[in-house]
Scaffold this motif. Structure first.
Motif, PDB file in Angstrom:
ATOM      1  N   ASN A 144      -6.080   3.663  -2.704  1.00 14.15           N
ATOM      2  CA  ASN A 144      -5.920   2.226  -2.917  1.00 14.15           C
ATOM      3  C   ASN A 144      -4.726   1.917  -3.818  1.00 14.15           C
TER       4      ASN A 144
ATOM      5  N   PRO B 284      -1.494  -7.283   2.739  1.00 12.40           N
ATOM      6  CA  PRO B 284      -2.452  -6.230   2.412  1.00 12.40           C
ATOM      7  C   PRO B 284      -3.517  -5.976   3.473  1.00 12.40           C
TER       8      PRO B 284
ATOM      9  N   MET C 237      -1.249   0.664  -4.886  1.00 14.81           N
ATOM     10  CA  MET C 237      -0.206  -0.258  -4.429  1.00 14.81           C
ATOM     11  C   MET C 237       0.992  -0.119  -5.343  1.00 14.81           C
TER      12      MET C 237
ATOM     13  N   PHE D  37     -10.310   1.694  10.806  1.00 17.78           N
ATOM     14  CA  PHE D  37     -10.390   1.350   9.396  1.00 17.78           C
ATOM     15  C   PHE D  37     -10.167  -0.142   9.178  1.00 17.78           C
ATOM     16  N   TYR D  38     -10.577  -0.559   7.955  1.00 19.15           N
ATOM     17  CA  TYR D  38     -10.336  -1.929   7.503  1.00 19.15           C
ATOM     18  C   TYR D  38      -9.653  -1.835   6.149  1.00 19.15           C
ATOM     19  N   ARG D  39      -8.521  -2.496   6.027  1.00 18.05           N
ATOM     20  CA  ARG D  39      -7.712  -2.430   4.809  1.00 18.05           C
ATOM     21  C   ARG D  39      -7.511  -3.827   4.250  1.00 18.05           C
ATOM     22  N   ARG D  40      -7.737  -3.979   2.948  1.00 17.78           N
ATOM     23  CA  ARG D  40      -7.391  -5.238   2.291  1.00 17.78           C
ATOM     24  C   ARG D  40      -7.428  -5.045   0.787  1.00 17.78           C
ATOM     25  N   ASN D  41      -6.796  -5.954   0.077  1.00 18.99           N
ATOM     26  CA  ASN D  41      -6.880  -5.965  -1.379  1.00 18.99           C
ATOM     27  C   ASN D  41      -8.214  -6.588  -1.765  1.00 18.99           C
TER      28      ASN D  41
ATOM     29  N   TRP E 145       0.824  -1.189   0.000  1.00 15.37           N
ATOM     30  CA  TRP E 145       0.000   0.000   0.000  1.00 15.37           C
ATOM     31  C   TRP E 145       0.865   1.248   0.000  1.00 15.37           C
TER      32      TRP E 145
ATOM     33  N   ILE F  58      -1.023   3.629   4.260  1.00 14.29           N
ATOM     34  CA  ILE F  58      -1.328   2.559   5.212  1.00 14.29           C
ATOM     35  C   ILE F  58      -2.828   2.468   5.458  1.00 14.29           C
TER      36      ILE F  58
ATOM     37  N   PRO G 166      -6.872   3.860   4.462  1.00  8.60           N
ATOM     38  CA  PRO G 166      -7.655   4.499   3.398  1.00  8.60           C
ATOM     39  C   PRO G 166      -7.899   5.951   3.763  1.00  8.60           C
TER      40      PRO G 166
ATOM     41  N   ASN H 222     -11.551  -1.085   2.849  1.00  9.06           N
ATOM     42  CA  ASN H 222     -10.870   0.156   2.469  1.00  9.06           C
ATOM     43  C   ASN H 222     -11.679   1.412   2.792  1.00  9.06           C
TER      44      ASN H 222
ATOM     45  N   GLY I 272      -4.891  -1.382  -5.677  1.00  6.32           N
ATOM     46  CA  GLY I 272      -4.869  -2.547  -4.803  1.00  6.32           C
ATOM     47  C   GLY I 272      -6.230  -3.172  -4.577  1.00  6.32           C
ATOM     48  N   SER I 273      -7.277  -2.400  -4.720  1.00  6.93           N
ATOM     49  CA  SER I 273      -8.610  -2.969  -4.524  1.00  6.93           C
ATOM     50  C   SER I 273      -8.962  -3.952  -5.639  1.00  6.93           C
TER      51      SER I 273
ATOM     52  N   LEU J 270      -6.514  -5.987  -6.905  1.00  6.63           N
ATOM     53  CA  LEU J 270      -5.471  -7.018  -6.891  1.00  6.63           C
ATOM     54  C   LEU J 270      -5.824  -8.109  -5.890  1.00  6.63           C
ATOM     55  N   GLU J 271      -6.923  -8.808  -6.150  1.00  8.70           N
ATOM     56  CA  GLU J 271      -7.332  -9.876  -5.240  1.00  8.70           C
ATOM     57  C   GLU J 271      -6.481 -11.115  -5.413  1.00  8.70           C
TER      58      GLU J 271
END
Lengths: 150, 208
Positions: free
Chosen positions: A51, B32, A53, B108-112, A40, A43, A45, B175, A132-133, A135-136
């Motif tokens: 988003n 992520p 990366m 917050f919640y962060r992930r791809n 990221w 760090i 949002p 996100n 990044g959103s 890139l699952e």
């Protein structure tokens, strides 16, 4: 009659060989870290580009330019369209190839001028950016090279 | 005819010699996933807007009220106040809450990826207890939700009432940063013996 036909056929083939874009063999190129760890940019949002990366690797580029020696041309790097959406690659080099940026589905100029070498070599310090959103899963990026011959 | 054949063969070989290939790099999301939660006072290096870094803080804040003897059990709700000292949001340092009546809750919640959410759960005991063993039902404590400059917007961590056990009170979509300010009150609907009644409430943000 036979002499005339042969001459006309030779002229037709010569015209076709100088009027197109040709792929450049880069099979000797080496990606030093082929699995790029994308992290990221932010760090948490937090709004703009939240988003994004980014990851980095080095590529030892070796282009087989023997078929185009003694010609004047422009070499491009091509990044294929990606299923995950927009990908941007930016690079610095050691000076033989141009530094630059290419987006997926586009090409960017890396060399222009007389092709005097049978092999063009340089190192690309590559930075990859993507959303990044999207890139699952792991995604393969295919880079290739092509040359426009004058 | 035979004299011209070698020239034809040479030209065809030149045209077909351009081979194509590509170098391939694989991109993968590295570490992520992250969740961050602050209830009351917390810690952050800088702000989220300036790409600061979440920190840990062990402080447990106290929300309390003192009911005058003459008003015990009369049904008039009693406003509670907290000992929290931080009114600013770590998102952008804005004074989001009003101390001491409001307690900040956010994170917050962060992930791809684009799907999924983190779950905010509140875990409470059945009762507040004093040293004599007297109890006040935990559902006597409730809260409203707001935030400075939010107006009448729906709060992401809405109002509610404590209940025994674990209760999901909000979801944090992937996100996103979510925050609200909670004002607590004691319903005061039952006559109880004098004393200090306490209970520990635990807030947990979880992502699978």
């Amino acid at each position: 009659m036979k002499r005339f036909l042969s001459f006309a056929f030779g002229c037709f083939l010569s015209y076709s060989a100088h009027a197109a874009t040709y792929p450049v063999d880069d099979s000797a190129s080496v990606v030093l870290s082929p699995l790029i760890q994308m992290k990221w940019d932010q760090i948490a949002p937090n709004g703009q580009n939240q988003n994004l990366m980014r990851g980095q690797t080095d590529v030892l580029v070796r282009l087989n330019t023997r078929p185009f020696q003694s010609k004047v041309g422009r070499v491009f790097i091509v990044l294929n369209n990606q299923a995950l959406g927009r990908v941007r690659a930016t690079w610095q080099t050691n000076g033989v190839l141009f530094a630059g940026t290419v987006r997926s589905g586009e090409r960017a100029l890396v060399y222009s001028g007389p092709v005097t070498q049978s092999v063009i070599e340089d190192t690309m310090h590559l930075t990859i950016e993507t959303n990044g959103s999207q890139l699952e899963r792991d995604q393969q990026l295919q880079f290739s090279f092509e040359v426009d011959i004058d | 005819m035979k004299k011209n054949l070698p020239l034809l063969t040479a030209i065809l070989l030149v045209v077909s010699s351009g081979t194509s290939s590509a170098f391939v790099a694989t991109i993968t999301a590295s570490n992520p996933r992250a969740v961050y939660l602050r209830v009351g006072d917390g810690a952050y290096s800088g702000t989220a807007a300036a790409n600061g870094t979440p920190q840990n803080l062990a402080t447990i804040n106290l929300v309390s009220t003192v009911v005058p003897a003459a008003q015990v059990g009369n049904g008039t709700p009693q406003t509670m106040t907290s000992n929290a000292t931080q009114a600013q949001s770590f998102y952008d340092n804005f004074a989001f809450c009003n101390l001491p009546n409001e307690v900040y809750i956010g994170g917050f919640y962060r992930r791809n990826g684009t799907t999924g959410s983190a779950t905010l759960t509140v875990t409470a005991p059945a009762s507040l207890l004093n040293t004599q063993g007297d109890s006040i039902n935990i559902n006597q404590i409730s809260w409203t939700s707001s935030g400075n400059q939010d107006g009448n917007a729906v709060q992401p961590i809405p109002a509610g009432t404590y209940s025994s056990g674990a209760t999901v009170v909000a979801n944090f979509p992937v996100n996103t940063w979510r925050e609200s300010c909670h004002s607590f009150q004691y319903a005061n609907s039952a006559v109880v013996g004098s004393g200090d009644y306490t209970a520990r409430i635990t807030y947990t943000l979880t992502a699978l």
